[in-house]
Design a protein around this motif. Structure first.
Motif, PDB file in Angstrom:
ATOM      1  N   ARG A  48       0.834  -1.214   0.000  1.00 42.62           N
ATOM      2  CA  ARG A  48       0.000   0.000   0.000  1.00 42.62           C
ATOM      3  C   ARG A  48       0.863   1.256   0.000  1.00 42.62           C
ATOM      4  O   ARG A  48       0.625   2.195  -0.765  1.00 42.62           O
ATOM      5  N   LEU A  49       1.889   1.280   0.836  1.00 49.54           N
ATOM      6  CA  LEU A  49       2.784   2.446   0.884  1.00 49.54           C
ATOM      7  C   LEU A  49       3.566   2.614  -0.409  1.00 49.54           C
ATOM      8  O   LEU A  49       3.816   3.738  -0.856  1.00 49.54           O
ATOM      9  N   VAL A  55      -3.003   3.739  -5.462  1.00 44.56           N
ATOM     10  CA  VAL A  55      -4.026   2.834  -4.939  1.00 44.56           C
ATOM     11  C   VAL A  55      -4.759   3.569  -3.831  1.00 44.56           C
ATOM     12  O   VAL A  55      -4.151   3.957  -2.837  1.00 44.56           O
ATOM     13  N   HIS A  56      -6.053   3.768  -4.019  1.00 44.46           N
ATOM     14  CA  HIS A  56      -6.819   4.581  -3.072  1.00 44.46           C
ATOM     15  C   HIS A  56      -7.695   3.755  -2.143  1.00 44.46           C
ATOM     16  O   HIS A  56      -8.369   4.310  -1.275  1.00 44.46           O
ATOM     17  N   GLY A  57      -7.691   2.453  -2.312  1.00 42.53           N
ATOM     18  CA  GLY A  57      -8.494   1.582  -1.463  1.00 42.53           C
ATOM     19  C   GLY A  57      -7.629   0.626  -0.673  1.00 42.53           C
ATOM     20  O   GLY A  57      -6.412   0.782  -0.585  1.00 42.53           O
ATOM     21  N   ALA A  58      -8.263  -0.379  -0.139  1.00 42.67           N
ATOM     22  CA  ALA A  58      -7.577  -1.378   0.679  1.00 42.67           C
ATOM     23  C   ALA A  58      -6.687  -2.269  -0.187  1.00 42.67           C
ATOM     24  O   ALA A  58      -6.878  -2.383  -1.398  1.00 42.67           O
ATOM     25  N   VAL A  59      -5.708  -2.868   0.473  1.00 39.33           N
ATOM     26  CA  VAL A  59      -4.856  -3.882  -0.155  1.00 39.33           C
ATOM     27  C   VAL A  59      -5.052  -5.168   0.639  1.00 39.33           C
ATOM     28  O   VAL A  59      -4.766  -5.220   1.831  1.00 39.33           O
ATOM     29  N   ASP A  60      -5.568  -6.184  -0.030  1.00 37.62           N
ATOM     30  CA  ASP A  60      -5.751  -7.501   0.592  1.00 37.62           C
ATOM     31  C   ASP A  60      -4.572  -8.389   0.214  1.00 37.62           C
ATOM     32  O   ASP A  60      -4.098  -8.340  -0.922  1.00 37.62           O
ATOM     33  N   ALA A  69       4.260 -18.162  -3.355  1.00 35.48           N
ATOM     34  CA  ALA A  69       3.742 -16.905  -3.876  1.00 35.48           C
ATOM     35  C   ALA A  69       2.915 -16.166  -2.831  1.00 35.48           C
ATOM     36  O   ALA A  69       2.449 -16.749  -1.857  1.00 35.48           O
ATOM     37  N   VAL A  70       2.751 -14.876  -3.072  1.00 34.25           N
ATOM     38  CA  VAL A  70       1.850 -14.029  -2.294  1.00 34.25           C
ATOM     39  C   VAL A  70       0.988 -13.288  -3.313  1.00 34.25           C
ATOM     40  O   VAL A  70       1.500 -12.747  -4.294  1.00 34.25           O
ATOM     41  N   HIS A  71      -0.313 -13.280  -3.081  1.00 32.89           N
ATOM     42  CA  HIS A  71      -1.251 -12.646  -4.002  1.00 32.89           C
ATOM     43  C   HIS A  71      -1.855 -11.417  -3.316  1.00 32.89           C
ATOM     44  O   HIS A  71      -2.200 -11.466  -2.136  1.00 32.89           O
ATOM     45  N   PHE A  72      -1.992 -10.340  -4.072  1.00 31.71           N
ATOM     46  CA  PHE A  72      -2.556  -9.101  -3.554  1.00 31.71           C
ATOM     47  C   PHE A  72      -3.725  -8.663  -4.422  1.00 31.71           C
ATOM     48  O   PHE A  72      -3.698  -8.810  -5.642  1.00 31.71           O
ATOM     49  N   VAL A  73      -4.742  -8.103  -3.767  1.00 30.35           N
ATOM     50  CA  VAL A  73      -5.845  -7.449  -4.468  1.00 30.35           C
ATOM     51  C   VAL A  73      -5.799  -5.989  -4.046  1.00 30.35           C
ATOM     52  O   VAL A  73      -5.875  -5.675  -2.856  1.00 30.35           O
ATOM     53  N   LEU A  74      -5.635  -5.105  -5.028  1.00 30.47           N
ATOM     54  CA  LEU A  74      -5.539  -3.667  -4.790  1.00 30.47           C
ATOM     55  C   LEU A  74      -6.851  -3.034  -5.240  1.00 30.47           C
ATOM     56  O   LEU A  74      -7.173  -3.011  -6.432  1.00 30.47           O
ATOM     57  N   HIS A  75      -7.611  -2.538  -4.272  1.00 31.69           N
ATOM     58  CA  HIS A  75      -8.919  -1.950  -4.553  1.00 31.69           C
ATOM     59  C   HIS A  75      -8.770  -0.472  -4.913  1.00 31.69           C
ATOM     60  O   HIS A  75      -7.884   0.210  -4.396  1.00 31.69           O
ATOM     61  N   ASP A  76      -9.652  -0.003  -5.766  1.00 30.13           N
ATOM     62  CA  ASP A  76      -9.639   1.399  -6.213  1.00 30.13           C
ATOM     63  C   ASP A  76      -8.236   1.779  -6.697  1.00 30.13           C
ATOM     64  O   ASP A  76      -7.636   2.742  -6.249  1.00 30.13           O
ATOM     65  N   ALA A  77      -7.750   0.979  -7.648  1.00 23.83           N
ATOM     66  CA  ALA A  77      -6.352   1.102  -8.066  1.00 23.83           C
ATOM     67  C   ALA A  77      -6.161   1.488  -9.524  1.00 23.83           C
ATOM     68  O   ALA A  77      -5.039   1.757  -9.935  1.00 23.83           O
TER      69      ALA A  77
END
Length: 106
Positions: A48-49, A55-60, A69-77
């Motif tokens: 997020r940083l 990216v203006h929303g949450a990062v899951d 692996a690591v998977h990320f969902v970037l909301h409002d991105a």
């Protein structure tokens, strides 16, 4: 002369996708032995940083140890989504490339 700092790209590759205003990024260790470093260090907060202002929303975050692996969902991105954004190439692939430029901890 000191060698350049290591970056995430030195130990991982990334895959990406986009759906509407959401980007998905997977970071996959090139060698399974490096997965613990990625898993411990690459947090949702760090991602997020890294994308602050984009990216203006949450990062899951979803760890996938069986895939190293690591998977990320970037909301409002994606500035409203690929079909709505006026930005050039605001797709997930550019975000995954940018993520791989993150410096690794020493």
């Amino acid at each position: 002369m000191n060698p350049p700092p290591r970056i995430l790209r030195d130990i991982a590759l990334a895959r990406s996708g986009d759906k509407g205003n959401r980007a998905t990024l997977s970071v996959i260790a090139l060698d399974a032995a490096d997965f613990p470093v990625i898993d411990r260090w690459l947090t949702a907060e760090r991602v997020r940083l890294h994308f602050e202002g984009l990216v203006h929303g949450a990062v899951d975050r979803y760890p996938l140890p069986q895939l190293s692996a690591v998977h990320f969902v970037l909301h409002d991105a994606l500035a409203g989504g690929v079909t709505r954004s006026l930005a050039l190439d605001a797709h997930g692939k550019t975000l995954s490339a940018a993520l791989l430029d993150m410096p690794l901890p020493e």
